[in-house]
Design an enzyme around this catalytic site. Sequence first.
Site, short mmCIF file in Angstrom:
data_model
loop_
_atom_site.label_atom_id
_atom_site.label_comp_id
_atom_site.label_asym_id
_atom_site.label_seq_id
_atom_site.Cartn_x
_atom_site.Cartn_y
_atom_site.Cartn_z
N HIS A 240 17.84 -9.24 33.71
CA HIS A 240 16.89 -10.35 33.71
C HIS A 240 15.43 -9.88 33.62
CE1 HIS A 240 20.20 -12.90 35.10
NE2 HIS A 240 20.49 -11.95 35.97
N ASP A 241 15.09 -8.99 34.54
CA ASP A 241 13.67 -8.65 34.69
C ASP A 241 13.17 -7.79 33.53
OD1 ASP A 241 13.64 -10.12 36.98
OD2 ASP A 241 13.76 -8.41 38.34
#
Length: 315
Positions: A240-241
């Site tokens: 995600h990040d």
Amino acid sequence: MTRALLIDTDPGIDDAVAIALALASPEVNVIGITTVGGNSGLAATTRNALRLLEFFGRSDIPVASGYDEPYGRAKMETGYEPVHGNDGLAGVDLPEPTTKAVSTDAPAFLADKIRNSPYPVTLIAIGPLTNIAHLVDKHPDVIPMIERFVIMGGAARTGNVTPVAEFNIWHDPEAAKRVFASGINTVMVGLDVTHSVKTHEHLWGWLKDGSKFGNVFDHILTSYTDFYSMFYGERMTHQHDALAMAEAIWPNMMELEPAFIDVECQGDLTTGMTVTDTRLRNDVKPNGYVAWSIDGDEFHTRLMSALAALASTVG
Ligand code: BDR
Ligand code: CA
């Protein structure tokens, strides 16, 4: 021209990967990191930011710690230790940091960096938006000075913590609501895009090379993969990040659509939902963009080459 990058984060395994990606990308110059409670408590996320920077040989980058308690509600025991471990980094063998966070708190630190940067500033938040909500409250003058604001958070369609809420927003929905209402133009990299990219284990198999860097990243990524494989039955993770970081480093790498985004803070079933209006009817003006897609192969090529570059400096 190099852009200055400020990272607000709750490391966090995928946060660690995102920080590594930023440090190895010449397009941005990381001028500071702020920490927030989320994947783990603030003491753990700050410790992780410091020891990761030291491991990467980048203790020159200042770290400021921010808020542990959410902006708008009491802290919840999330019970999400299985994702990132009790210490936030799956018990990885990394020495204690020899450096400390600066004495300024995260919002004041961010405001100072934004005011004094000679270069355009991109701010990326890859944890709950608690520190950013306080930045908006306490230092509103700097908000228009931020060239780009990218978050990992939210979901226009399907959530992860609940059917409609993504973790970073769900953890502190009032903070997210405050930020979306602040006038800051937000690029929301949510689960719509991060769930579309699968980082299979074979892509980072080269990290099992016994090197210092390889041992740390193999450990955290294996643990993260173990967690995901319980749900999906596949040896893969969603980074995600690092995906949000890619959009911060390479603007418009993602397909973006203007949207008016607000956050549900009260619904029994919907707390933490990012209500994303792309219809923009009746004079509704967008307050940002929602990210829909990215070329996953290109993302993996850039991510792996960044990790390899950093690995060659760490050993
Ligand atoms: C987000 O929640 C955290 O667990 C990750 O670090 C990421 O920022 C994904 O929902
Ligand atoms: Ca995170």
